[in-house]
Enzyme design. Structure first.
Site, PDB file in Angstrom:
ATOM      1  CB  CYS A 177      -2.211   6.691   2.239  1.00  0.00           C
ATOM      2  SG  CYS A 177      -3.583   5.841   3.029  1.00  0.00           S
TER       3      CYS A 177
ATOM      4  CD  GLU B  95      -2.814  -1.255   0.280  1.00  0.00           C
ATOM      5  OE1 GLU B  95      -3.076  -0.216  -0.367  1.00  0.00           O
ATOM      6  OE2 GLU B  95      -3.326  -2.348   0.039  1.00  0.00           O
TER       7      GLU B  95
END
Ligand code: NAP
Length: 674
Positions: free
Chosen positions: A294, A255
């Site tokens: 993020c 990720e």
């Protein structure tokens, strides 16, 4: 100052001379110290020989209950975590995403584990496949836990959520984990980790903790191990190119960072509710966690004519955002995690400065803290990029802080093109009330984004926010975002399991998966199975009922009684003209009702309720004069509460020629005792 010990092979290990200091984001003072040289071989061995077998001795439901207890334990002590939270520069609201968000994710996995996984050791993936004409050779995909260890390497921004969202699916799968939090905020991950150990709820070896360097950990991993990484694209590239991982085929989930965007639909006018919604979402995403998310919006894509109104409205909101010490109740945006992070963001912003013009730059003089210069405060900044087609760096460089850039588009195709220039992102949002706009963006931008969040006046009251990854939905994205896919319910658990295509006879498949399948042996129950308790019912217990002849009278009575006078049941000529029917036929629902009348044992007994019916298909018409009979077989059992469990039955309806006319799965709740 906190001394953060590592937890290796069942014992705490104090920091040694390799330990690193961690600083308060607000004052710059050293608040914690951690790191030790660890024997990685011993840690892997402990996970694989102690933790793995202990976890695999439990079934999915036992592990799900363990997660629930763990989440409850953490929930009861979360104020200790909130007390540490401001050290990272985070406000209470930011902490809620991290702490309550992490605990909530664990709760969701606990409940999904019980609902969507079997009470056994083997998870079914998809339906049975018929591999032979006669039905004596079948296939079923199953999933079983890997026998290795999961290494979780987490980012600094969500130290609790980041750890728990990876641990929940890993432990549910039955795989032990070695957790390595990012050093900058390791004191928060450490505190939550320590609680989990103190709870005594986890078997020995289920979790271990590395503070600081991972040493030669990755070099030692093998084909049954998984690395699950969250962090920057650069670190992901470095780690995933480790020759040992590549050579041994170790799974690597990443990720990474991402140039997420939000698109304002061309339908949205200045006075539409979607306009304010867009402005609010963008400003919130820029300032929540000081932009260190993020999923934060980095690129704001708007119709050319809306560039100024949107820019002005976002700037006005940013100007009102109170920045300061996160412990102050008035503070809406705290500090970045560290001065190094602040320097990094400033450097990244400078790197694309040639492609953008400033719209709003927050004032450092408004920071409300005792010594603002001592902390990592950085006010928000908004830019505009007049020519997003010619620009390159603004689509590539992630400034991981409170900054975003406005970009104008000509038409929807152009908006999608700009959105996709990020090279693969975690999330794109589109704020529109026009369904065509939403469909077009999903179609043209879908391949480039892991999630597309659509919001408008209908959903804005309940929508969870552009930036919130949810445990029910996958979190990850293609390309630049790492190609990973975390969470997404049981999909996230599959990263820690091996999918196996099992082939064999119905008897074999039935025994392997712990469920009766068509063609597997049928067992005569000692009495009608509705008189047996949950534990007395055996998978495969079968009854074949008597026959009942269906008359035209029955059909007409049912039609009048229910009001269902559809022509196929009432009008001979019209029914015969229909390609499906030979003439008037019985209602499907009449067949179901008669079936129940045939298989039900009416006396009070352990069967408490019929709770549903799945996968019903009507396969052959039943005409007046046909005789109906039913075969009912216990297919699958699952404990649900302290008092009763669910028994699923396979019900197959036949006519007088033993031709199958209908089939379904019947759900009942059955008591453990009489
Ligand atoms: P980072 O610098 O890439 O570090 C991530 C993790 O990797 C940290 O635990 C770090 O440990 C570790 N690490 C670094 N070098 C390593 C090495 N050689 N061997 C083993 N481990 C190593 O990222 P970050 O600054 O913590 O986080 C910010 C980035 O994460 C942003 O780019 C953000 O977009 C991304 N992020 C992505 C997601 C997502 O779900 N996609 C979520 C959150 C954040 P140390 O701290 O000890 O160096």
């Amino acid at each position: 100052m906190l001394q953060l010990g590592a937890y290796a092979a069942g014992r705490w290990i104090d920091p040694d001379d390799s330990a690193r200091n961690m600083h308060s984001a607000v004052t710059g003072a050293v608040v914690a110290r951690g790191g030790a040289r660890l024997d990685m071989g011993e840690m892997i061995d402990h996970a694989v020989t102690v933790g793995g077998p202990a976890l695999r001795a439990m079934d999915f439901h036992q592990r799900a209950r363990m997660l629930k207890a763990l989440a409850q334990y953490l929930d009861g002590r979360k104020e200790e975590l909130y007390a540490l939270n401001p050290l990272s520069g985070a406000t209470r609201a930011d902490g809620w995403i991290d702490i309550d968000g992490g605990i909530g994710t664990m709760f969701v996995f606990a409940s999904k584990g019980r609902r969507d996984m079997p009470e056994g050791q083997i998870h079914l993936d998809g339906d049975l496949e018929q591999l032979s004409r006669g039905g004596t050779f079948l296939g079923q995909h199953v999933a079983v836990p890997l026998h290795g260890v999961a290494v979780h390497i987490n980012a600094f921004n969500f130290p609790v959520w980041g750890m728990l969202e990876k641990l929940a699916p890993t432990l549910l799968a039955g795989v032990p984990a070695i957790v390595k939090p990012a050093t900058a905020t390791a004191y928060l991950a450490h505190a939550a980790f320590r609680m989990m150990i103190d709870s005594g709820l986890l078997p020995d070896g289920a979790v271990q903790l590395v503070i600081g360097s991972t040493g030669d950990l990755l070099d030692r991993l093998g084909p049954q191990d998984v690395v699950s990484f969250t962090g920057s694209a650069d670190t992901a590239f470095l780690l995933r190119s480790n020759p040992s991982l590549l050579r041994r085929g170790t799974r690597f989930i990443a990720e990474q960072d991402s140039l997420n965007c939000s698109i304002l639909g061309p339908d949205v006018t200045h006075d539409a509710p979607e306009f304010d919604l867009f402005v609010k979402e963008v400003a919130r995403e820029m300032t929540a966690k000081a932009g260190q998310k993020c999923t934060a919006i980095r690129r704001i894509i708007v119709p050319r004519a809306m560039l100024d109104p949107v820019g002005d409205a976002i700037a006005a909101r940013l100007a009102q955002t109170r920045i300061g010490d996160p412990v102050l109740e008035t503070t809406r945006m705290g500090a970045l995690v560290s001065k190094a992070q602040k320097a990094d963001v400033s450097e990244k912003l400078a790197a694309f400065a040639g492609e953008v013009q400033p719209v709003f730059i927050g004032d450092t003089l408004t920071i409300e803290a005792e010594a603002p210069e001592a902390g990592a405060f950085l006010p928000p900044s908004l830019y505009r990029c007049a020519d997003p087609d010619a620009a390159t760096r603004v689509h590539e460089i992630e400034a991981f802080g409170p900054a975003a850039t406005l970009m104008p588009y000509r038409d929807l195709a152009h908006a999608a093109q700009i959105a996709n220039r990020g090279g693969g992102s975690l999330v794109a949002s589109v704020i529109t009330h026009d369904t065509d706009v939403a469909r077009s963006i999903v179609q043209h931008s879908g391949p480039w984004h892991g999630r597309i969040y659509i919001n408008d006046r209908d959903s804005m009251g309940e929508a969870t926010g552009h930036g919130s990854p949810l445990p029910h939905m996958t979190h990850g994205g293609p390309g630049r975002a790492g190609g990973g896919e975390e969470m997404g319910g049981i999909r996230g658990v599959m990263h820690y399991m091996q999918r196996v295509a099992v082939q064999g006879s119905p008897r074999m498949i039935s025994a392997v998966i712990g469920q009766w399948v068509t063609g597997a042996p049928e067992i005569d129950p000692p009495t009608h199975p509705f008189q047996l308790t949950f534990d007395e019912i055996e998978i495969g217990h079968t009854i074949n009922t008597d026959k009942r002849i269906i008359t035209l009278d029955d059909i007409e009575h049912f039609a009048r009684f229910t009001g269902d006078t559809f022509y196929a049941h009432m009008d001979e000529a019209a029914a015969a003209a229909n390609p499906f029917f030979p003439g008037r036929v019985a209602h499907g629902y009449l067949l179901l009702s008669f079936a129940a009348g045939l298989f039900v044992q009416p006396d009070p007994g352990p069967v408490l309720a019929n709770t549903g019916l799945n996968a019903l298909s009507f396969q052959k018409p039943v005409s007046p004069g046909d005789a109906l009979w039913v075969r009912l077989t216990a297919r699958r059992k699952t404990r649900r509460t302290e008092a009763y469990g669910e028994v699923r039955w396979n019900a197959t309806l036949y006519n007088q020629n033993d031709e199958q006319v209908a089939e379904y799965e019947l759900l009942t709740m059955v008591a453990y005792s009489r």
